[in-house]
Scaffold this motif. Structure first.
Motif, mmCIF file in Angstrom:
data_model
loop_
_atom_site.group_PDB
_atom_site.id
_atom_site.type_symbol
_atom_site.label_atom_id
_atom_site.label_comp_id
_atom_site.label_asym_id
_atom_site.label_seq_id
_atom_site.Cartn_x
_atom_site.Cartn_y
_atom_site.Cartn_z
ATOM 1 N N LEU A 65 27.795 133.613 3.371
ATOM 2 C CA LEU A 65 26.639 134.261 3.648
ATOM 3 C C LEU A 65 25.356 133.454 3.929
ATOM 4 O O LEU A 65 24.563 133.987 4.758
ATOM 5 N N ILE A 66 24.983 132.500 3.633
ATOM 6 C CA ILE A 66 24.191 131.309 3.763
ATOM 7 C C ILE A 66 24.185 131.036 5.309
ATOM 8 O O ILE A 66 23.319 131.107 5.880
ATOM 9 N N SER A 67 25.425 130.763 5.887
ATOM 10 C CA SER A 67 25.371 130.595 7.176
ATOM 11 C C SER A 67 25.379 131.829 7.945
ATOM 12 O O SER A 67 24.565 131.569 8.963
ATOM 13 N N GLU A 68 25.680 132.960 7.781
ATOM 14 C CA GLU A 68 25.523 134.385 8.390
ATOM 15 C C GLU A 68 23.768 134.461 8.410
ATOM 16 O O GLU A 68 23.355 134.809 9.497
ATOM 17 N N ARG A 69 23.061 134.391 7.279
ATOM 18 C CA ARG A 69 21.873 134.502 7.279
ATOM 19 C C ARG A 69 20.998 133.517 8.099
ATOM 20 O O ARG A 69 19.950 133.715 8.788
ATOM 21 N N THR A 70 21.408 132.466 7.933
ATOM 22 C CA THR A 70 20.755 131.212 8.987
ATOM 23 C C THR A 70 20.877 131.731 10.495
ATOM 24 O O THR A 70 19.971 131.502 11.319
ATOM 25 N N ARG A 71 22.244 131.800 10.893
ATOM 26 C CA ARG A 71 22.513 132.473 12.252
ATOM 27 C C ARG A 71 21.527 133.697 12.855
ATOM 28 O O ARG A 71 21.182 133.774 13.566
ATOM 29 N N ALA A 72 21.305 134.691 11.652
ATOM 30 C CA ALA A 72 20.611 135.749 12.083
ATOM 31 C C ALA A 72 19.347 135.568 12.331
ATOM 32 O O ALA A 72 18.459 135.989 13.080
ATOM 33 N N GLY A 73 18.857 134.563 11.408
ATOM 34 C CA GLY A 73 17.184 134.245 11.558
ATOM 35 C C GLY A 73 16.910 133.344 12.732
ATOM 36 O O GLY A 73 16.016 133.706 13.474
ATOM 37 N N LEU A 74 18.041 132.718 13.086
ATOM 38 C CA LEU A 74 17.601 131.779 14.433
ATOM 39 C C LEU A 74 17.828 132.791 15.433
ATOM 40 O O LEU A 74 16.825 132.729 16.394
ATOM 41 N N GLU A 75 18.735 133.809 15.541
ATOM 42 C CA GLU A 75 18.821 134.709 16.605
ATOM 43 C C GLU A 75 17.316 135.710 16.600
ATOM 44 O O GLU A 75 16.925 135.772 17.843
ATOM 45 N N SER A 76 17.073 135.803 15.498
ATOM 46 C CA SER A 76 15.651 136.680 15.290
ATOM 47 C C SER A 76 14.508 135.934 16.210
ATOM 48 O O SER A 76 13.689 136.372 16.762
#
Length: 188
Positions: free
Chosen positions: A118-129
Motif C-alpha cells: 500500500l505504501i508503494s502504491e501510494r508513492t507511485r500514485a503521488g509521483l504520477e499525480s
C-alpha cells in the motif's frame, strides 16, 4: 532443542525477568546481550541463528526482543522458517510449533506485506499525480552559467574545491561530474 534469546537495550537494564521466563519455558541454552533492538548487528542473535538447527525452537520473552521494526521481524522469521526453526514468544502467545500459531504469525506477515504494498502504491500514485501537473522529482539542476564558472575556477588552480563551492554554489559532486563528462565528450 529449545534455545532462548534475551535482550535489553542498555547496560543498566536487567536481563533477569527474561532469563527466568526462558528457563521456565525449558530452554536448554540461552543467548543474551545488552544492545539496542534497532541495531542490525547483534552478535549473540547471529550466533544463536548460526547455532540453531532444523527442528530447534527459538524462544523469546516478547517479539520485540528480536527486533523493533515489523520488517526486520518478518525477515528474521522468514529466515527461521526457511531453516526449519520454530519460534515461540512467551508474552505474545505466539507458538509456530502449533498450527494456530503458524497461521497467526503468517497472518501478521501478510498484513505487513500488504502494508508495504500500500505504501508503494501510494508513492507511485503521488509521483504520477505530480508528473501530470508538470512537477518532477529530484534536485533542481544548477544553472549552466554557475557550472561553467565553477569549471573555469577549477582549471585556474587558484581555488580549492571548497572555495569554488562557496563562490558558485556548485557542489563538489556536480563539479567533478561535469568535469568528467566534458572530458569524455572531448575525447569522443
Amino acid at each position: 532443542m529449545k534455545i532462548g534469546y534475551a535482550r535489553v537495550s542498555t547496560q543498566e537494564q536487567s536481563l533477569d525477568l527474561q532469563m527466568d521466563a526462558l528457563q521456565q519455558a525449558g530452554c536448554e541454552k540461552v543467548y543474551s546481550e545488552k544492545i539496542s533492538g534497532m541495531k542490525d548487528d547483534r552478535p549473540k542473535l547471529l550466533e544463536l541463528i548460526d547455532y540453531a538447527r532444523e527442528g530447534d525452537v527459538l524462544v523469546v520473552y516478547k517479539l520485540d526482543r528480536l527486533g523493533r521494526s515489523t520488517k526486520k521481524l518478518i525477515e528474521l522469521t522468514e529466515e527461521l522458517e526457511k531453516r526449519g526453526i520454530e519460534l515461540v514468544s512467551i508474552r505474545d502467545s505466539i507458538d509456530t510449533t502449533s498450527a494456530v500459531g503458524k497461521a497467526m504469525f503468517r497472518m501478521l506477515a501478510v498484513l505487513s506485506e500488504m502494508e508495504r504494498d500500500l505504501i508503494s502504491e501510494r508513492t507511485r500514485a503521488g509521483l504520477e499525480s505530480a508528473r501530470a501537473r508538470g512537477r518532477r522529482g529530484g534536485r533542481p539542476k544548477k544553472d549552466s552559467k554557475d557550472v561553467d564558472k565553477a569549471i573555469k575556477l577549477y582549471h585556474t588552480n587558484q581555488y580549492s574545491v571548497r572555495e569554488i563551492e562557496e563562490i558558485t554554489g556548485v557542489s563538489k559532486a556536480t563539479l567533478y561530474r561535469e568535469i568528467n563528462s566534458r572530458k569524455i565528450t572531448m575525447s569522443s
